[in-house]
Design a protein around this motif. Structure first.
Motif, PDB file in Angstrom:
ATOM      1  N   ASN A 242       7.017   1.879  -1.023  1.00  0.00           N
ATOM      2  CA  ASN A 242       6.373   2.457  -2.212  1.00  0.00           C
ATOM      3  C   ASN A 242       5.931   2.875  -0.583  1.00  0.00           C
ATOM      4  O   ASN A 242       4.557   4.002  -0.132  1.00  0.00           O
TER       5      ASN A 242
ATOM      6  N   VAL B 117       3.659  -1.000   8.442  1.00  0.00           N
ATOM      7  CA  VAL B 117       2.444  -1.714   7.327  1.00  0.00           C
ATOM      8  C   VAL B 117       2.293  -2.784   7.720  1.00  0.00           C
ATOM      9  O   VAL B 117       0.993  -3.422   7.578  1.00  0.00           O
TER      10      VAL B 117
ATOM     11  N   ASP C  88      -2.906   5.285   0.423  1.00  0.00           N
ATOM     12  CA  ASP C  88      -3.620   4.721   1.193  1.00  0.00           C
ATOM     13  C   ASP C  88      -3.587   4.538   2.387  1.00  0.00           C
ATOM     14  O   ASP C  88      -4.387   4.441   3.548  1.00  0.00           O
TER      15      ASP C  88
ATOM     16  N   PRO D  35       0.669  -0.802  -0.186  1.00  0.00           N
ATOM     17  CA  PRO D  35       0.179  -0.294   0.058  1.00  0.00           C
ATOM     18  C   PRO D  35       1.250   1.368  -0.134  1.00  0.00           C
ATOM     19  O   PRO D  35       1.943   1.693   0.455  1.00  0.00           O
ATOM     20  N   SER D  36       0.070   2.251  -0.499  1.00  0.00           N
ATOM     21  CA  SER D  36       1.295   3.123  -0.768  1.00  0.00           C
ATOM     22  C   SER D  36       1.094   4.093   0.579  1.00  0.00           C
ATOM     23  O   SER D  36       0.246   4.303   0.788  1.00  0.00           O
TER      24      SER D  36
ATOM     25  N   ASP E 189      -4.405   4.511   8.675  1.00  0.00           N
ATOM     26  CA  ASP E 189      -5.440   4.367   7.538  1.00  0.00           C
ATOM     27  C   ASP E 189      -5.749   5.442   7.501  1.00  0.00           C
ATOM     28  O   ASP E 189      -6.756   5.807   7.888  1.00  0.00           O
TER      29      ASP E 189
END
Length: 829
Positions: free
Chosen positions: A523, A597, A576, A493-494, A667
């Motif tokens: 990322n 993450v 994200d 995820p970014s 998030d």
């Protein structure tokens, strides 16, 4: 050490002893011969009826124990109205020769001596003989002064102040004599200073014992009220207690069974499964239990099949609503099942209920309390913190069962598979020490390394759990804990790394430089919020990085407001995940962001925090305890990186209620759903704490990992809050807001424990638990009944109105339903 003074006094011609009767002795009588077996700390009820002793005065007790097979330790006469009352005292008996023991005690009119405790360890002796005689004040003075002097040569835990008080009050000791003796006790008597001076570490055995005596002791009156109250519970679940037995110490087994027979809550059955002990004495003892109590059932087998097999037999034979697991040499508090039944009434869908626990040594002394958090799935994946006492739904237990190939780690294996079958929002924690785990040679309570194969079995069953629920993840076993490497999502995820700054060139350069050169996460993009920077060197540095497309600068041209600048910036960021990172941090390990993450969304964790260090390598932040000092504070401050913390807290990944915004991964969708950070009331401090609370209050979780490590040069970029009177006023206002807005979390952080202190150091005994004692709990119910129930209908004793009244007095712990309590807007005071 023989007490020659008491020995001489007991043989004095003018001393006339009268024998006392002992009731309930047959309960302990062994089938073979006339020997008597006593579990540790067992008490025989003394019958003083008919004696002319009901006036104030000194009494001399003498006890004769014929031919003990094991020398008794510290026999005592229990003084007081009730044997288990916190007001009761123990008159310790000293050896005086030839199997005799003696003690002198001042008797108050209306008081009574209730019981004889033979020993703190399990023993087997002949029938004891108890005698009592009146003693003149002059002789009592001599005996007590002798007792005080004897302590100088002893390390026993005896109260010097109590002896001196007796001498002063009842033996005509002058004030001058008292002062001289007290000074002697403080300065000269070896091993006594700490008993006179109350300043002791709150984790010691003696302090814990005193604490338990004050807040956990149950009077007969409270027990009677609690029994009556439990009979009026709207829900009265039946508990099937499963106890596998294999060649256990008979005295410990007696104590285990007695602790269940003495339960205040009465709707239970006990299944004793003899796993092929092959001992006639065990068989006879089990038959005796069966004949004495209709709720006890026996399953007898000739072959030894192991603890899992035996437990499964008990589950198969059980008929209760819940199955409760108890080891054959451990024991329960009398109110254990009462509180579990109360938990079911607060949450009728409760699927797993667990309590706090401690350990008992071979003498029956309690120590090492384990004060647990509420349901903490990441901690549970790290190690089995739930352990004892545990109650589970019988129908689900019947489906899951235990597996013999994991004997030694069977409880952990069972619970990991059990939680997969239930709604984890109905896992209930009862924050009371209700289970005593006996630490004896060969017991896992004494050493978690008692069996070499346990580690490998634990690793294997944990890996199975990961394969079912988190494919691609791997567990490594170390220091009796699990280190889980969760697999990163593919694609990764970014992540938007958001760094606020104002000037501070040197700090910013170190922070961004380490971030860009060390981080291995594939990322991520860096966003720098520039809050009115005027330093040319800093502006040139930011412009150069932006020109190289290494960062993106977001300008915030208003007065410093940590919450507002982040809310404004995040609205324009399309990642994200959001990583809030202070400009005074430096990266230590390349895997820091990958580790954080990897924990996102694990057990619905929507926020992840890291371990932050001071420049000298000691810990600055190991999570936030909500309520510390009345607002919030950091766990683990100033401890070394090697310090495991309380129950491995600083060594394992686990859930918390909050982490610091100096390094906080969240998030983005969740951030927006809870409304971001509070710009009005919390512009500078505690905005990160409230953000976490809002996420938890919305039903999500916060994770913390010790394996993502950064250095944090705390507050160097804007100075300390303690060096400016205006900042002090501001932070006090922010603290007040936090307490008024979130009082339930401030009083009761679900990832801490109400038995532990919140005003001083973390993980120390609270001066008073933040929940009612049994006596307080039942008294509130009965007091309310007198005022509010005109029809005296017992079924109304636990209705919703009662829950509201009790919540006002004690907060969430008395609330009928945890979810309802969390959302209720009523004040708790």
């Amino acid at each position: 050490m023989k007490d020659t003074t008491l020995a001489t006094l007991s043989r004095a011609p003018g001393i006339k002893f009268v024998s006392l009767g002992i009731a309930q002795l047959d309960e302990y009588k062994n089938y073979i011969g006339d020997r008597f077996s006593f579990p540790s700390k067992s008490r025989l009820i003394i019958d003083p009826d008919g004696l002319e002793i009901y006036t104030d005065g000194w009494l001399l007790f003498r006890v004769k124990i014929d031919d003990p097979s094991s020398e008794p330790v510290d026999p005592a006469i229990i003084m007081g109205k009730y044997t288990d009352s916190p007001e009761s005292k123990a008159a310790i008996l000293s050896p005086i020769g030839n199997g005799y023991y003696a003690a002198i005690y001042y008797y108050h009119k209306g008081e009574t001596f209730k019981a004889l405790r033979l020993s703190r360890r399990a023993i087997e002796v002949g029938s004891p003989k108890v005698e009592v005689a009146k003693v003149s004040p002059a002789l009592a003075k001599v005996a007590n002064v002798s007792r005080l002097l004897r302590i100088a040569f002893s390390e026993k835990d005896q109260s010097v102040e109590a002896i001196i008080a007796d001498l002063k009050n009842y033996a005509q000791l002058t004030a001058k004599d008292t002062k001289r003796l007290l000074q002697y006790a403080k300065e000269t008597v070896g091993g006594v200073r700490s008993l006179v001076d109350p300043e002791k570490d709150s984790g010691t055995v003696s302090e814990y014992t005193k604490w338990r005596n004050k807040y956990c002791a149950i009077s007969s009156d409270a027990a009677l009220k609690a029994r009556e109250l439990s009979e009026a519970f709207p829900i009265t679940p039946k508990f099937s207690i499963i106890m596998p037995i294999y060649r256990t110490n008979e005295l410990y087994l007696r104590e285990a069974v007695a602790s269940i027979s003495n339960q205040i809550y009465s709707n239970w059955e006990l299944l004793l499964i003899d796993d092929g002990s092959g001992q006639q004495s065990i068989t006879e003892l089990l038959e005796r239990f069966n004949s004495a109590e209709a709720r006890v059932r026996i399953i007898q087998r000739t072959a030894n099949m192991g603890v899992s097999y035996s437990t499964n037999e008990g589950i198969d034979a059980s008929v209760g609503d819940y199955v409760v697991f108890v080891d054959h040499d451990d024991f329960l508090e009398p109110d254990a099942l009462f509180w579990i039944a109360d938990a079911v009434n607060r949450d009728p869908e409760a699927a797993l209920i667990y309590t706090d626990e401690d350990k008992s040594d071979e003498f029956g002394e309690l120590y090492s309390p384990h004060f647990k958090p509420d349901w903490n799935p990441l901690m549970f994946l790290s190690f089995n913190y739930i352990n004892h006492l545990t109650a589970v739904k019988r129908d689900v237990a019947f489906e899951v069962k235990l597996r013999s190939e994991f004997d030694g780690a069977q409880d952990y294996d069972f619970l990991l598979r059990y939680i997969e079958k239930i709604d984890q929002s109905h896992i209930v924690h009862v924050p009371r020490v209700l289970y005593h785990w006996r630490a004896i040679a060969g017991s896992t309570a004494l050493s978690t390394d008692a069996k070499e194969q346990i580690d490998e079995r634990t690793r294997g069953l944990t890996q199975e759990f990961l394969d079912r629920n988190f494919p691609g993840s791997v567990v490594v076993r170390k220091n009796n804990t699990n280190r889980v490497h969760f697999k990163l999502p593919d694609p990764a995820p970014s992540v938007a790394v958001i760094v606020p700054t104002r000037d501070g060139y040197d700090l910013l350069k170190e922070s961004l430089g380490s971030l860009m050169t060390i981080t291995d996460y594939p990322n991520y993009q860096i966003f720098v919020i520039d809050n009115q920077t005027t330093d040319k060197k800093t502006l040139d540095y930011l412009a150069d990085l932006e020109a190289q497309n290494k960062i993106k600068v977001i300008h915030y041209d208003k007065k410093f407001n940590f919450s507002a600048m982040h809310n404004a910036a995040i609205g324009s960021i399309g990642a994200d995940l959001l990583l809030l990172l202070n400009n005074d941090t430096s990266i230590v390990k390349a895997n820091w962001l990958s580790e954080m993450v990897s924990l996102m969304d694990k057990f619905d964790s929507k926020i992840v925090g890291a371990r932050l260090l001071y420049g000298d390598g000691t810990t600055q932040h190991a999570g936030v305890m909500v309520g510390m000092g009345g607002a919030a504070g950091h766990y683990g401050q100033d401890v070394t990186q090697e310090d495991p913390g309380y129950r491995n807290r600083y060594r394992v990944v686990h859930n918390l209620t909050a982490v610091t915004g100096a390094c906080l991964l969240i998030d983005k969708k969740t951030y927006l759903e809870v409304g971001g950070m509070n710009e009005e009331e919390l512009p500078v401090a505690f905005n990160d704490v409230e953000l976490c609370i809002k996420v938890v209050d919305a039903g999500h979780r916060v994770a913390w990992t010790p394996f993502a490590v950064l250095i944090h040069h705390e507050s160097k970029s804007r100075g300390s809050d303690n060096d400016d009177p205006w900042k002090i006023v501001r932070i006090q206002g922010e603290q007040s807001y936090l307490k008024l807005k979130w009082p339930d979390y401030i009083l009761d952080d679900p990832n801490y424990n109400p038995n532990m202190d919140i005003m001083g150091a973390t993980f120390q005994l609270a001066k008073k638990p933040r929940y009612p004692t049994l006596a307080e709990f039942v008294d509130l119910h009965f007091d309310w009944e007198k005022k509010a129930l005109s029809n005296r209908d017992p079924l109304l004793k636990l209705d919703a109105e009662r829950a509201r009244n009790l919540r006002h007095a004690y907060g969430l712990r008395i609330a009928r339903n945890l979810r309802e309590a969390r959302s209720n807007s009523d004040p708790i005071y």
